[in-house]
Design a protein around this motif. Structure first.
Motif, PDB file in Angstrom:
ATOM      1  N   THR A 199      39.981  41.424  61.068  1.00 46.30           N
ATOM      2  CA  THR A 199      40.963  42.381  61.543  1.00 46.30           C
ATOM      3  C   THR A 199      40.788  43.442  60.799  1.00 46.30           C
ATOM      4  O   THR A 199      40.738  44.333  61.647  1.00 46.30           O
ATOM      5  N   ALA A 200      40.448  43.756  60.176  1.00 47.20           N
ATOM      6  CA  ALA A 200      40.087  44.992  58.999  1.00 47.20           C
ATOM      7  C   ALA A 200      38.822  45.534  59.421  1.00 47.20           C
ATOM      8  O   ALA A 200      37.626  44.572  58.534  1.00 47.20           O
ATOM      9  N   PRO A 201      38.253  46.434  59.569  1.00 42.21           N
ATOM     10  CA  PRO A 201      37.000  46.859  59.628  1.00 42.21           C
ATOM     11  C   PRO A 201      36.055  47.179  58.242  1.00 42.21           C
ATOM     12  O   PRO A 201      36.812  48.122  57.882  1.00 42.21           O
ATOM     13  N   HIS A 202      35.218  46.373  57.908  1.00 42.93           N
ATOM     14  CA  HIS A 202      34.928  46.663  56.498  1.00 42.93           C
ATOM     15  C   HIS A 202      34.011  46.975  56.555  1.00 42.93           C
ATOM     16  O   HIS A 202      32.952  47.463  57.214  1.00 42.93           O
ATOM     17  N   VAL A 203      33.766  47.745  55.354  1.00 43.94           N
ATOM     18  CA  VAL A 203      32.194  49.181  54.488  1.00 43.94           C
ATOM     19  C   VAL A 203      32.484  48.390  53.006  1.00 43.94           C
ATOM     20  O   VAL A 203      33.431  48.757  52.694  1.00 43.94           O
ATOM     21  N   THR A 204      31.172  48.068  52.747  1.00 43.55           N
ATOM     22  CA  THR A 204      30.680  48.183  51.901  1.00 43.55           C
ATOM     23  C   THR A 204      29.910  49.331  50.796  1.00 43.55           C
ATOM     24  O   THR A 204      28.260  49.353  51.842  1.00 43.55           O
ATOM     25  N   GLU A 205      30.185  49.593  50.410  1.00 38.76           N
ATOM     26  CA  GLU A 205      29.116  50.447  49.314  1.00 38.76           C
ATOM     27  C   GLU A 205      28.446  50.741  48.186  1.00 38.76           C
ATOM     28  O   GLU A 205      29.736  49.748  47.490  1.00 38.76           O
ATOM     29  N   PHE A 206      27.023  50.082  47.007  1.00 36.57           N
ATOM     30  CA  PHE A 206      27.375  50.069  46.439  1.00 36.57           C
ATOM     31  C   PHE A 206      26.115  51.095  45.046  1.00 36.57           C
ATOM     32  O   PHE A 206      26.445  52.181  45.461  1.00 36.57           O
ATOM     33  N   VAL A 207      26.790  51.072  44.434  1.00 32.36           N
ATOM     34  CA  VAL A 207      26.068  52.223  43.275  1.00 32.36           C
ATOM     35  C   VAL A 207      26.082  51.153  42.346  1.00 32.36           C
ATOM     36  O   VAL A 207      26.073  50.150  41.664  1.00 32.36           O
ATOM     37  N   THR A 208      24.528  51.395  41.251  1.00 30.67           N
ATOM     38  CA  THR A 208      23.820  51.403  39.651  1.00 30.67           C
ATOM     39  C   THR A 208      24.483  52.049  38.796  1.00 30.67           C
ATOM     40  O   THR A 208      24.068  53.515  39.117  1.00 30.67           O
ATOM     41  N   VAL A 209      24.650  51.618  37.635  1.00 31.12           N
ATOM     42  CA  VAL A 209      25.674  52.177  36.756  1.00 31.12           C
ATOM     43  C   VAL A 209      25.026  51.781  35.264  1.00 31.12           C
ATOM     44  O   VAL A 209      25.033  50.750  35.295  1.00 31.12           O
ATOM     45  N   ASP A 210      24.641  52.806  34.776  1.00 31.58           N
ATOM     46  CA  ASP A 210      24.647  52.768  33.231  1.00 31.58           C
ATOM     47  C   ASP A 210      25.809  52.608  32.200  1.00 31.58           C
ATOM     48  O   ASP A 210      26.393  53.386  32.026  1.00 31.58           O
ATOM     49  N   VAL A 211      26.533  51.310  31.509  1.00 32.74           N
ATOM     50  CA  VAL A 211      26.954  51.021  30.771  1.00 32.74           C
ATOM     51  C   VAL A 211      27.254  50.463  29.874  1.00 32.74           C
ATOM     52  O   VAL A 211      28.387  50.227  29.329  1.00 32.74           O
ATOM     53  N   THR A 212      25.879  51.350  28.790  1.00 27.84           N
ATOM     54  CA  THR A 212      26.098  51.138  27.637  1.00 27.84           C
ATOM     55  C   THR A 212      26.890  51.614  26.671  1.00 27.84           C
ATOM     56  O   THR A 212      27.493  51.141  25.925  1.00 27.84           O
ATOM     57  N   ARG A 213      27.345  53.123  26.948  1.00 27.43           N
ATOM     58  CA  ARG A 213      28.713  53.546  26.255  1.00 27.43           C
ATOM     59  C   ARG A 213      29.762  52.697  26.756  1.00 27.43           C
ATOM     60  O   ARG A 213      30.615  52.423  25.600  1.00 27.43           O
ATOM     61  N   THR A 214      29.739  52.115  27.427  1.00 28.31           N
ATOM     62  CA  THR A 214      31.378  50.815  27.871  1.00 28.31           C
ATOM     63  C   THR A 214      30.972  50.235  27.312  1.00 28.31           C
ATOM     64  O   THR A 214      31.762  49.726  26.619  1.00 28.31           O
ATOM     65  N   MET A 215      29.972  49.461  26.942  1.00 31.83           N
ATOM     66  CA  MET A 215      29.565  47.971  26.094  1.00 31.83           C
ATOM     67  C   MET A 215      29.851  48.993  25.018  1.00 31.83           C
ATOM     68  O   MET A 215      30.393  47.870  23.978  1.00 31.83           O
ATOM     69  N   LYS A 216      29.595  49.690  24.105  1.00 38.99           N
ATOM     70  CA  LYS A 216      29.435  50.171  22.963  1.00 38.99           C
ATOM     71  C   LYS A 216      31.053  50.699  22.433  1.00 38.99           C
ATOM     72  O   LYS A 216      32.013  50.047  21.388  1.00 38.99           O
ATOM     73  N   LEU A 217      31.887  50.951  23.778  1.00 41.04           N
ATOM     74  CA  LEU A 217      33.061  51.262  23.610  1.00 41.04           C
ATOM     75  C   LEU A 217      34.356  49.800  23.893  1.00 41.04           C
ATOM     76  O   LEU A 217      34.973  49.941  22.444  1.00 41.04           O
ATOM     77  N   VAL A 218      33.965  49.035  24.570  1.00 39.83           N
ATOM     78  CA  VAL A 218      34.048  47.692  24.624  1.00 39.83           C
ATOM     79  C   VAL A 218      33.939  46.949  22.707  1.00 39.83           C
ATOM     80  O   VAL A 218      35.000  46.544  21.807  1.00 39.83           O
ATOM     81  N   ALA A 219      33.116  46.838  22.436  1.00 36.37           N
ATOM     82  CA  ALA A 219      32.734  46.675  20.894  1.00 36.37           C
ATOM     83  C   ALA A 219      33.613  47.114  20.195  1.00 36.37           C
ATOM     84  O   ALA A 219      34.503  47.115  18.901  1.00 36.37           O
ATOM     85  N   GLU A 220      34.200  48.992  19.965  1.00 36.05           N
ATOM     86  CA  GLU A 220      33.995  49.240  19.056  1.00 36.05           C
ATOM     87  C   GLU A 220      35.773  49.009  19.267  1.00 36.05           C
ATOM     88  O   GLU A 220      36.630  48.627  17.948  1.00 36.05           O
ATOM     89  N   LEU A 221      37.038  48.952  20.847  1.00 38.09           N
ATOM     90  CA  LEU A 221      37.556  48.796  20.601  1.00 38.09           C
ATOM     91  C   LEU A 221      37.963  46.835  20.339  1.00 38.09           C
ATOM     92  O   LEU A 221      39.512  46.363  19.688  1.00 38.09           O
ATOM     93  N   LYS A 222      37.309  46.198  20.076  1.00 45.85           N
ATOM     94  CA  LYS A 222      37.646  45.100  19.667  1.00 45.85           C
ATOM     95  C   LYS A 222      37.531  45.203  18.063  1.00 45.85           C
ATOM     96  O   LYS A 222      38.738  44.318  17.993  1.00 45.85           O
ATOM     97  N   GLU A 223      37.898  46.087  17.325  1.00 43.37           N
ATOM     98  CA  GLU A 223      37.976  46.289  15.977  1.00 43.37           C
ATOM     99  C   GLU A 223      39.239  47.157  15.689  1.00 43.37           C
ATOM    100  O   GLU A 223      39.332  47.630  14.616  1.00 43.37           O
ATOM    101  N   ASP A 224      39.446  47.665  17.314  1.00 47.64           N
ATOM    102  CA  ASP A 224      40.681  48.529  16.612  1.00 47.64           C
ATOM    103  C   ASP A 224      42.446  48.077  16.310  1.00 47.64           C
ATOM    104  O   ASP A 224      42.467  46.922  17.070  1.00 47.64           O
ATOM    105  N   LYS A 225      43.190  48.329  15.392  1.00 45.92           N
ATOM    106  CA  LYS A 225      43.482  47.548  14.983  1.00 45.92           C
ATOM    107  C   LYS A 225      45.450  47.587  16.656  1.00 45.92           C
ATOM    108  O   LYS A 225      45.898  47.088  16.267  1.00 45.92           O
TER     109      LYS A 225
END
Length: 482
Positions: free
Chosen positions: A274-300
């Motif tokens: 029914t819906a005409p699908h279009v898919t786009e892709f992107v590869t991204v460096d998420v190193t800073r996001t992973m560091k943020l996740v680790a910091e948030l786990k320690e945030d009160k």
């Protein structure tokens, strides 16, 4: 709609209710009561599965179960009577049902004064099938399916199926709880049904006598591993034909398509064509996001909630939608209109024992990061426990599917019907990456955004995907762009 009727001053009937979202039928998964059992107002009498979820149904009055109109595994239309209750036992001439919980006298008469439940339905003899006595041998087909499922769980091919091989071995009967109903969570009950195991025959090992998944698997093991009995010498058949039959029966297993799986199939076919699908892709460096996740786990401020990369990805998508609101829309075919949504009900695709479901977080755009984390945690827990309600899966606008948890780089996801876009998140892996002019090991992932090209053109879809990638690369944009 009304879910009960009165057939006389003594007997009352309970109809299959509309459990939500206009669903027209439901399958009876499990009866928790039998003829002769006493029930009270609000007591759960059965578990049913609609095309969206499993739901427990409570009875709205007191009395004694007189009759179960449908056996387990039957699909019943909304509005059909499923159970009759004697609300004044001993007060009339109609014979009371037998006290044996699984078998009624063959000569039991219908109560006087019973009237048709709905126009065109009435009371049919075919709808009053008796349940087999507990402990009897299951049909060969059901046993074969149970053996195949158990074999799949064990990681090997299903054994050849024959009546002698698949008949379940007698299992010790556990002491029933005070109410006569084995204690088990809905997913465990569903597993037992799929494997053809009667919970009353399972020995519970869980706390307070609760039956666990391991208990069900243990009870199913004898049925799946019973060796094939060798034929008597005088009846022995030629070895070659016998081997061929065994090989053929082990090559495939047929599983009925119904319930959630049937709904998924219909929805995906409808969406894809029914819906005409279009898919786009992107590869991204998420190193800073992973560091943020680790910091948030320690945030009160994040104490007590689950913090993971999906939380940041969800927040990034919400910010991208805020910057590109036209992507949050739906196509109204009947009125030939594009419906812009000024709210975001964020769907999260979840794999459950009943199949893929997509519950959504209502008004996710208004939630703070701690609130979003709490909502995600509750959504996942409810889905895994098999308690997601139909209402929780209705009204989604945009969805995230995390295929990275399976080690997959990415995919081309199909839109959830009625939605404009779906974001697939691949596995995060340590890869060589050019960072500040030098090749360094960085945490990298691939994103894929599918969208409805009637609503979203290439430019808009690209902007949304690029914004999500930019936030994951530089998470501080969650502050500067929000």
């Amino acid at each position: 709609m009304t879910t009960m009727t009165e057939t006389s001053a003594r007997f009352r009937e309970f109809k299959m209710p509309d459990v939500g979202e206009g669903l027209t039928e439901a399958e009876i998964l499990k009866w928790f009561v039998q003829p002769g059992d006493t029930v009270t107002d609000g007591q759960v009498v059965c578990e049913v599965e609609t095309a969206k979820a499993a739901v427990e149904l409570p009875i709205p009055f007191d009395g004694v179960v007189h009759e179960l109109r449908f056996p387990e595994g039957t699909t019943v239309d909304v509005g059909q009577v499923i159970i009759a209750i004697d609300v004044a036992p001993g007060s009339g001439d109609a014979p009371a049902p037998a006290q044996e919980p699984v078998e009624e006298p063959e000569a039991e008469a219908e109560p006087k004064g019973r009237t048709p439940v709905l126009v065109g339905y009435g009371v049919a003899e075919s709808s009053t099938k008796r349940r087999p006595r507990k402990g009897t041998t299951a049909a060969p087909e059901a046993a074969a399916v149970a053996a195949a499922v158990q074999a799949e769980l064990n990681g090997h091919a299903a054994p050849a199926a024959s009546p002698a091989a698949t008949a379940p071995a007698p299992a010790p009967v556990a002491d029933a709880p005070a109410g006569g109903r084995p204690l088990a969570k809905p997913p465990v009950r569903k597993l037992a049904k799929d494997l053809g195991i009667d919970l009353a025959t399972v020995v519970p090992t869980g706390r307070d006598g609760v039956i666990t998944r391991e208990d069900v698997h243990a009870a199913a093991a004898p049925a799946a591993t019973t060796p094939v009995a060798a034929p008597a010498p005088s009846q022995a058949a030629p070895e070659a034909p016998a081997a061929a039959v065994a090989s053929d029966s082990a090559r495939e297993t047929r599983i009925p398509v119904k319930g959630v799986r049937k709904a998924i199939a219909q929805a995906m076919v409808g969406s894809a064509f029914t819906a005409p699908h279009v898919t786009e892709f992107v590869t991204v460096d998420v190193t800073r996001t992973m560091k943020l996740v680790a910091e948030l786990k320690e945030d009160k401020d994040m104490a007590g909630v689950r913090v993971n990369p999906l939380l940041i990805i969800a927040k990034a998508l919400l910010v991208a939608i805020k910057r590109n609101p036209e992507v949050n829309a739906a196509w109204d075919e009947a009125n030939q209109e594009i419906v812009q949504k000024h709210y975001v009900n964020l769907g999260i695709a979840a794999a459950t024992p009943r199949g893929l479901i997509v519950p959504n977080i209502k008004d996710a755009h208004d939630k703070t990061l701690p609130q979003l984390a709490a909502a995600l945690g509750e959504l996942v827990t409810t889905a895994r426990d098999g308690k997601t309600s139909p209402a929780a899966m209705a009204g989604g606008t945009v969805t995230i599917t995390n295929v990275g948890v399976f080690g997959v780089d990415t995919g081309t996801p199909i839109l959830n019907p009625g939605e404009s876009a779906i974001l697939a998140v691949g596995a995060t892996k340590l890869q060589p990456w050019v960072h500040k002019g030098k090749v360094k090991p960085r945490q990298v992932t691939t994103l894929a955004l599918s969208f409805d090209h009637r609503l979203v053109d290439g430019e808009l879809g690209s902007k949304v995907l690029a914004d999500v990638a930019a936030i994951l690369e530089q998470p501080k944009r969650l502050i500067t762009w929000a």
